[in-house]
Scaffold this motif. Structure first.
Motif, mmCIF file in Angstrom:
data_model
loop_
_atom_site.group_PDB
_atom_site.id
_atom_site.type_symbol
_atom_site.label_atom_id
_atom_site.label_comp_id
_atom_site.label_asym_id
_atom_site.label_seq_id
_atom_site.Cartn_x
_atom_site.Cartn_y
_atom_site.Cartn_z
ATOM 1 N N ARG A 119 -9.471 -21.506 -12.559
ATOM 2 C CA ARG A 119 -8.884 -20.677 -12.570
ATOM 3 C C ARG A 119 -7.524 -20.345 -11.587
ATOM 4 O O ARG A 119 -7.905 -20.463 -10.420
ATOM 5 N N ALA A 120 -6.484 -20.413 -11.500
ATOM 6 C CA ALA A 120 -5.479 -20.232 -10.359
ATOM 7 C C ALA A 120 -5.694 -18.948 -9.481
ATOM 8 O O ALA A 120 -5.251 -19.409 -8.642
ATOM 9 N N ALA A 121 -6.854 -18.367 -10.333
ATOM 10 C CA ALA A 121 -6.072 -17.052 -9.206
ATOM 11 C C ALA A 121 -7.282 -17.315 -7.778
ATOM 12 O O ALA A 121 -7.655 -16.587 -7.120
ATOM 13 N N VAL A 123 -7.436 -20.579 -6.617
ATOM 14 C CA VAL A 123 -6.631 -21.692 -5.598
ATOM 15 C C VAL A 123 -6.828 -20.631 -4.303
ATOM 16 O O VAL A 123 -6.610 -21.911 -3.419
ATOM 17 N N PRO A 124 -6.050 -20.116 -3.724
ATOM 18 C CA PRO A 124 -6.039 -19.933 -2.499
ATOM 19 C C PRO A 124 -6.942 -19.596 -1.315
ATOM 20 O O PRO A 124 -7.442 -20.463 -1.077
ATOM 21 N N ARG A 157 0.232 -18.496 -2.263
ATOM 22 C CA ARG A 157 -0.069 -17.406 -2.813
ATOM 23 C C ARG A 157 1.703 -17.073 -3.107
ATOM 24 O O ARG A 157 0.608 -15.996 -4.861
ATOM 25 N N VAL A 160 0.533 -18.853 -6.899
ATOM 26 C CA VAL A 160 -0.542 -18.377 -7.940
ATOM 27 C C VAL A 160 0.827 -17.243 -8.798
ATOM 28 O O VAL A 160 0.382 -16.841 -9.832
ATOM 29 N N LEU A 165 1.989 -23.046 -10.741
ATOM 30 C CA LEU A 165 1.353 -23.728 -10.024
ATOM 31 C C LEU A 165 1.452 -24.582 -11.002
ATOM 32 O O LEU A 165 1.674 -24.295 -11.667
ATOM 33 N N THR A 167 -0.440 -27.589 -14.097
ATOM 34 C CA THR A 167 -0.915 -26.947 -14.965
ATOM 35 C C THR A 167 -1.488 -28.891 -15.011
ATOM 36 O O THR A 167 -0.848 -29.630 -15.236
#
Length: 302
Positions: A119-121, A123-124, A157, A160, A165, A167
């Motif tokens: 999930r991209a969320a 990544v941070p 951030r 995101v 980002l 893919t």
């Protein structure tokens, strides 16, 4: 089934030198493109020996790429009794950088610090455990595609938030330490039948996204390729990776971490697209040795 060998490929130009080398040796083969359908109930084989030349970069050339389709086709041929070179075990490794890194680490070899997310969320948070600078990579990439460098948390951030980002066609991303490669150079070690074949040093700006395959270069590129002889421990490590990854033919990429001198292996590539101008770069043509081994494999498959 009349041919001794079938070659499954999707790129229209990369394998002309291989076909020419087979023709010179009088090897009977059938070239098969991926633009067709197959019957999963049909046990017929195109040849007793099949060589897969499927590139992970296929998705860059065709949105309706054959990568996952080929997984099922190669499996069907294997079930029918064919010897498939770079078959489904190798393809399973080739289609996942995360699997590649897990395999390399399981052999006791160093890799760049990495976190794998879907999930991209996430990544941070993954990046916070690694630090900056770092790169975000597509799990299935090719030709250096699907890689972006971030130097701070704010830029990450923002990527995101705005959906910029990288893919991956399987939805998996790698968050990875940006390793400063010594001399801006990575080494591609090629193997044939799990044994060392040759190596090239690949140098150019932004070593994290270099593509050693010559066909990936653009006119005017600053990328250079030079024949090299890696130290024995690196050659041995590449052979161990090739064995563990079931690579009949393929390359392993490594760079020396300039911070501490540690060799860090980071990529396994089952599409061994040999260096261009091999007589100039290497002093010999690896296609000849590949055909020598193919002739031996044909004999074993009969």
């Amino acid at each position: 089934m009349t041919a001794d060998l079938a070659i499954l490929y999707e790129h229209p130009q990369w394998f002309t030198p291989l076909f020419a080398a087979l023709d010179r040796r009088g090897v009977s083969y059938e070239s098969l493109t991926t633009r067709t359908a197959f019957d999963p109930a049909d046990a017929a084989l195109p040849a007793p020996l099949i060589l897969s030349r499927l590139a992970m970069s296929a998705f860059l050339r065709d949105a309706e790429h054959p990568i996952f389709w080929a997984q099922a086709l190669l499996a069907r041929w294997e079930m029918g009794g064919a010897r498939v070179l770079n078959g489904t075990p190798a393809l399973a490794i080739d289609t996942s950088k995360a699997r590649q890194l897990a395999l390399i680490a399981s052999l006791g070899l160093a890799i760049p610090a990495t976190r794998v997310v879907h999930r991209a969320a996430d990544v941070p948070a993954a990046a916070a455990t690694i630090g900056f600078p770092l790169v975000v990579k597509a799990n299935i990439g090719g030709a250096g595609a699907g890689i972006a460098r971030f130097d701070d948390a704010e830029a990450l951030r923002a990527a995101v938030a705005d959906g910029s980002l990288p893919t991956s066609i399987d939805g998996v991303l790698l968050v990875q330490d940006y390793v400063p490669a010594r001399g801006g150079t990575i080494t591609r070690i090629e193997t044939l039948d799990r044994a060392y074949l040759y190596a090239i040093d690949v140098a150019g700006a932004g070593a994290f996204d270099l593509c050693p395959a010559d066909a990936c270069q653009v006119p005017g590129s600053a990328i250079t390729m030079t024949a090299t002889e890696p130290p024995a421990p690196l050659r041995d490590a590449a052979e161990a990776i090739a064995r563990a990854a079931s690579l009949d033919l393929g390359g392993v990429e490594v760079m020396i971490d300039d911070r501490d001198g540690t060799p860090r292996f980071y990529d396994v590539n089952a599409l061994s697209n040999f260096v261009a101008r091999p007589l100039d770069v290497l002093g010999w043509d690896p296609h000849d040795r590949l055909v020598d081994r193919i002739v031996g494999w044909i004999g074993e498959a009969r």
